[in-house]
Design a protein around this motif. Structure first.
Motif, PDB file in Angstrom:
ATOM      1  N   TRP A   1       0.825  -1.169   0.034  1.00 52.03           N
ATOM      2  CA  TRP A   1       0.082  -0.002   0.027  1.00 52.03           C
ATOM      3  C   TRP A   1       0.736   1.285   0.142  1.00 52.03           C
ATOM      4  CZ3 TRP A   1      -4.637   0.536  -1.443  1.00 52.03           C
ATOM      5  CH2 TRP A   1      -5.681  -0.628  -1.484  1.00 52.03           C
TER       6      TRP A   1
ATOM      7  N   ILE B   1       0.740   3.950  -2.915  1.00 57.61           N
ATOM      8  CA  ILE B   1       0.261   5.444  -2.527  1.00 57.61           C
ATOM      9  C   ILE B   1       1.484   6.448  -2.788  1.00 57.61           C
ATOM     10  CG2 ILE B   1      -0.365   6.906  -0.649  1.00 57.61           C
ATOM     11  CD1 ILE B   1      -1.461   4.411   0.658  1.00 57.61           C
TER      12      ILE B   1
ATOM     13  N   TRP C   1      -7.016  17.189  -4.232  1.00 58.81           N
ATOM     14  CA  TRP C   1      -8.033  16.277  -3.939  1.00 58.81           C
ATOM     15  C   TRP C   1      -7.292  14.867  -4.266  1.00 58.81           C
ATOM     16  CZ3 TRP C   1     -12.890  15.665  -2.269  1.00 58.81           C
ATOM     17  CH2 TRP C   1     -13.225  14.192  -2.507  1.00 58.81           C
ATOM     18  N   PRO C   2      -6.452  14.723  -5.148  1.00 63.54           N
ATOM     19  CA  PRO C   2      -5.688  13.267  -5.026  1.00 63.54           C
ATOM     20  C   PRO C   2      -4.539  13.286  -4.068  1.00 63.54           C
ATOM     21  CG  PRO C   2      -5.656  14.331  -7.216  1.00 63.54           C
ATOM     22  CD  PRO C   2      -6.183  15.373  -6.525  1.00 63.54           C
TER      23      PRO C   2
ATOM     24  N   ILE D   1      -6.759  12.320  -0.643  1.00 62.09           N
ATOM     25  CA  ILE D   1      -6.907  11.037  -0.747  1.00 62.09           C
ATOM     26  C   ILE D   1      -5.821   9.944  -0.449  1.00 62.09           C
ATOM     27  CG2 ILE D   1      -7.626   8.956  -2.149  1.00 62.09           C
ATOM     28  CD1 ILE D   1      -9.529  11.023  -3.722  1.00 62.09           C
TER      29      ILE D   1
ATOM     30  N   VAL E   1      -4.946  10.104   3.348  1.00 63.52           N
ATOM     31  CA  VAL E   1      -5.828   9.412   4.097  1.00 63.52           C
ATOM     32  C   VAL E   1      -5.586   8.086   3.740  1.00 63.52           C
ATOM     33  CG1 VAL E   1      -8.485   9.003   4.597  1.00 63.52           C
ATOM     34  CG2 VAL E   1      -7.569  11.237   3.814  1.00 63.52           C
ATOM     35  N   ALA E   2      -5.489   7.541   2.615  1.00 61.20           N
ATOM     36  CA  ALA E   2      -5.306   6.076   2.522  1.00 61.20           C
ATOM     37  C   ALA E   2      -3.892   5.667   3.301  1.00 61.20           C
ATOM     38  CB  ALA E   2      -4.903   5.750   1.027  1.00 61.20           C
TER      39      ALA E   2
ATOM     40  N   GLY F   1      -5.092   5.075   6.674  1.00 63.95           N
ATOM     41  CA  GLY F   1      -5.765   3.816   6.508  1.00 63.95           C
ATOM     42  C   GLY F   1      -4.963   2.560   6.569  1.00 63.95           C
ATOM     43  N   ALA F   2      -3.924   2.431   5.685  1.00 64.00           N
ATOM     44  CA  ALA F   2      -3.147   1.452   5.434  1.00 64.00           C
ATOM     45  C   ALA F   2      -2.322   1.287   6.830  1.00 64.00           C
ATOM     46  CB  ALA F   2      -1.919   1.467   4.360  1.00 64.00           C
TER      47      ALA F   2
ATOM     48  N   PHE G   1      -3.272   2.280  10.014  1.00 65.26           N
ATOM     49  CA  PHE G   1      -4.192   1.888  11.025  1.00 65.26           C
ATOM     50  C   PHE G   1      -4.241   0.288  10.803  1.00 65.26           C
ATOM     51  CE2 PHE G   1      -5.699   6.400  12.123  1.00 65.26           C
ATOM     52  CZ  PHE G   1      -5.690   6.183  13.599  1.00 65.26           C
TER      53      PHE G   1
END
Lengths: 507, 191
Positions: free
Chosen positions: B27, B31, B55-56, B59, B62-63, B66-67, B69
């Motif tokens: 990930w 990313i 925006w990209p 994201i 945040v990704a 997420g990865a 976490f």
């Protein structure tokens, strides 16, 4: 009521109208069921011919195609794991396992009944409250509210089809990242169409057009399924599903009454908002059904509620989507935009005055949508008894046909062969995602809503002078964003506690 | 996906710890590459302060969270006990080289089709694809092969070529281009 009866009389008053009505119904169902060739294809093919039709017949034809098309996509979703349209994607999650469990008839029967029910209620609401609902929705829902609604939708749908919450989130992020490929919705700047990776320069004008969600859906669902089944056949492990034609019992529908009611409301709410429509309605319907179900652990393995919820919600969105079109002249999607085009071709302008200037036409549209949904029930019942028998054909024989349909469906969309490449790559990735617990449905949802979300965010920021915290100054936006945060925190805490609970058990 | 499939022990031969770390690295690499590519369209837009890359990049960040976490929770769960999984691990019989080759071909065959189609044209490559896939699925008898080919190819020509005029690729090799055109003429005009 008199106006409705009058509309019905006009609808069934001549042989031509009746023929057009039934052709629209059958065509919508058929095109909805063929992957890649959806109701929009039929609409685009038929649009030029509407010039020679009367305005009533033309608008009625497209309204009927709209209702029938949304339902038609459920059939292939349930039988072959191939959603006919994006709004049928969540139906695959439990519909297809039901087919594998020998309950295809029950799944299709439930989809038929609930599509008809959702659509009929939606048509009735449309008749009763078009003006009021449209005015409220459009005044109350500006770009900040739409952005917040998309964040909320993604939050509640995060774990759909995934092994864990985080895998669901990462699947959605992957979809959001793919959605950024192509032209930026605010400034029109091409993204990811040229650059360099590890010293290798690339330039592709194909990428300027972005990655369309239809090849991705066909790849993730149809191709990966065919590949999975082909591997199972090579291992000698594939069992042919039983082709049952058992229809769900009335008691089962009664037991799911709250799921149905909830999904109708979700569909009406999402459908009335321009640009949101049936897809988010279906995903929200599914996630809420799972959230509130006593059998939430069974979702994903063939739970009837998992078919009922998205199919009720996506059809409930059809009538609702006509509300802003008729009352305010705002089409919410491609097919409603075509209907608006028909109005203009015939010298009419949808908007508040349409009820005064062309009241007859509006009531023919209402009556057509109402009766189309009633007839979906009967035709769908007949379809349930017949179409399930396709499962008797060996999968080895069906597989090439499914792939050829998917190839043509993805190519015909934009006449780009690169879309077929993307579909097969998505198929391979989808196959790997299944075995690692990530969610294909999550990627698709992120991909579909990503563009709308970015556009709404950009407009919101321009509107609020780039003060992000001002989003919380608008009541609906604030409520939706706070609910999203609460939902995320709640999910994290639950997942963390599950880990702790396991530790205590181990001790 | 909840529609889980059974996977063999081979891909999960790594310990869960290594698997989780490898997943995180995957990930991060994805990313990171995505984030790095956003620099190619990072120019300012006059009417939008965040630019085309805002925006990209948001994201991507945040990704990344997420990865990370996910990794933290997976490691936490690993400390709590053996990994729970809805993916059912089953012991599998050893797979012969022939079976591996067959599985590889099932995945590779569509890509062979994709490579050939711009050259041969879709009207020539589609029947080859159909027959090839049937053979890979173990259909050997001539009758079902002919029947499936006739139905699938016939319906494709009838629906998509005759009625909907879907312009599939015609190929860029002279002879094959002519064959494709002849097939289209036959489908549309019956001659």
């Amino acid at each position: 009521m008199d106006l409705f009866i009058q509309g019905t009389m006009t609808l069934f008053g001549s042989g031509t109208s009746i023929s057009i009505f039934f052709l629209g119904l059958l065509g919508g169902m058929l095109f909805g069921a063929i992957p890649g060739v959806n109701m929009l294809t039929l609409g685009a093919v038929l649009l030029p011919f509407t010039v020679t039709m009367s305005a009533e017949n033309a608008v009625m034809l497209f309204s009927v195609i709209y209702c029938a098309g949304v339902f038609g996509g459920a059939i292939t979703a349930i039988l072959f794991n191939i959603p006919g349209a994006p709004e049928n994607a969540p139906t695959c999650l439990d519909g297809y396992p039901m087919t594998q469990n020998g309950q295809a008839g029950k799944a299709i029967g439930a989809a038929v009944s609930c599509s008809a029910l959702g659509g009929t209620v939606s048509a009735v609401v449309m008749m009763m409250a078009t003006g009021v609902v449209a005015t409220f929705a459009v005044r109350a829902f500006g770009p900040p509210e739409i952005f917040a609604l998309i964040v909320f939708g993604l939050t509640v749908s995060a774990s759909i089809g995934a092994k864990s919450l985080w895998k669901g989130w990462l699947s959605i992020f992957a979809g959001l990242m793919i959605a950024t490929i192509g032209t930026d919705p605010i400034g029109g700047i091409p993204r990811f169409s040229n650059g360099s990776v590890f010293g290798f320069d690339y330039q592709s004008y194909y990428m300027s057009a972005g990655i369309h969600f239809i090849p991705m859906i066909l790849g993730f669902f149809a191709v990966s399924e065919v590949m999975g089944q082909a591997i199972a056949i090579s291992k000698g492990k594939r069992k042919r599903p039983k082709a049952s034609i058992e229809f769900p019992a009335l008691a089962e529908f009664i037991a799911m009454r709250w799921t149905i009611v909830r999904s109708v409301f979700i569909g009406l709410f999402a459908g009335v908002l321009p640009g949101i429509g049936a897809t988010l309605a279906a995903f929200l319907g599914y996630s809420q059904a799972r959230q509130w179900s006593k059998n939430k652990d069974k979702f994903g393995s063939g739970e009837l509620e998992g078919v009922v919820a998205p199919e009720t919600a996506n059809n409930a969105a059809t009538g609702a989507a006509m509300i802003p079109l008729l009352a305010l002249g705002l089409p919410g999607g491609a097919l409603t935009a075509m209907i608006m085009g028909i109005f203009q071709i015939h010298g009419m302008e949808p908007g508040p005055l349409i009820f005064i200037t062309s009241g007859d036409l509006v009531w023919v549209t209402f009556a057509a949508m109402f009766w189309a949904n009633i007839l979906i029930l009967f035709l769908g019942w007949f379809q349930t008894k017949t179409v399930v028998h396709i499962l008797r054909v060996p999968f080895r024989w069906l597989a090439p046909g499914i792939l050829v349909l998917a190839i043509i469906g993805s190519y015909a969309l934009r006449n780009l062969f690169v879309d077929v490449w993307i579909m097969f790559l998505a198929g391979a990735v989808g196959y790997m995602m299944r075995s690692t617990g990530y969610s294909a449905a999550g990627v698709v949802l992120g991909l579909i809503l990503g563009g709308i979300g970015e556009s709404a965010f950009g407009k919101s920021m321009q509107l609020l002078d780039y003060q992000i915290l001002d989003l919380f100054g608008r009541p609906i936006t604030a409520i939706l964003l706070i609910l999203s945060v609460v939902m995320v925190v709640f999910s994290i805490v639950t997942e963390w506690r599950n880990g702790q609970g396991k530790k205590i058990q181990m001790d | 996906m909840s529609q889980q499939i059974k996977v063999g022990s081979a891909p999960t031969g790594l310990t869960p710890y290594v698997r989780y770390i490898a997943e995180w690295f995957f990930w991060i690499a994805l990313i990171g590459l995505y984030f790095q590519q956003t620099s190619h369209f990072g120019d300012e837009i006059s009417n939008y302060r965040f630019g085309a890359d805002g925006w990209p990049r948001g994201i991507a960040l945040v990704a990344l969270l997420g990865a990370t976490f996910q990794l933290v929770l997976q490691l936490h769960s690993l400390r709590s006990g053996p990994p729970s999984s809805t993916v059912e691990h089953v012991e599998e019989l050893p797979v012969s080289k022939k079976q591996w080759a067959l599985r590889f071909m099932i995945f590779a065959w569509p890509f062979v089709f994709l490579y050939l189609t711009p050259r041969l044209g879709a009207y020539v490559s589609l029947p080859l694809f159909i027959v090839g896939f049937l053979l890979l699925l173990g259909v050997r008898k001539l009758k079902p092969i002919s029947l499936v080919l006739l139905v699938v190819y016939g319906l494709t020509l009838l629906i998509f070529t005759r009625f909907f005029f879907v312009a599939l690729p015609l190929g860029n090799e002279g002879t094959f281009y002519d064959i494709n055109v002849a097939i289209i003429e036959f489908a549309r005009l019956g001659r």
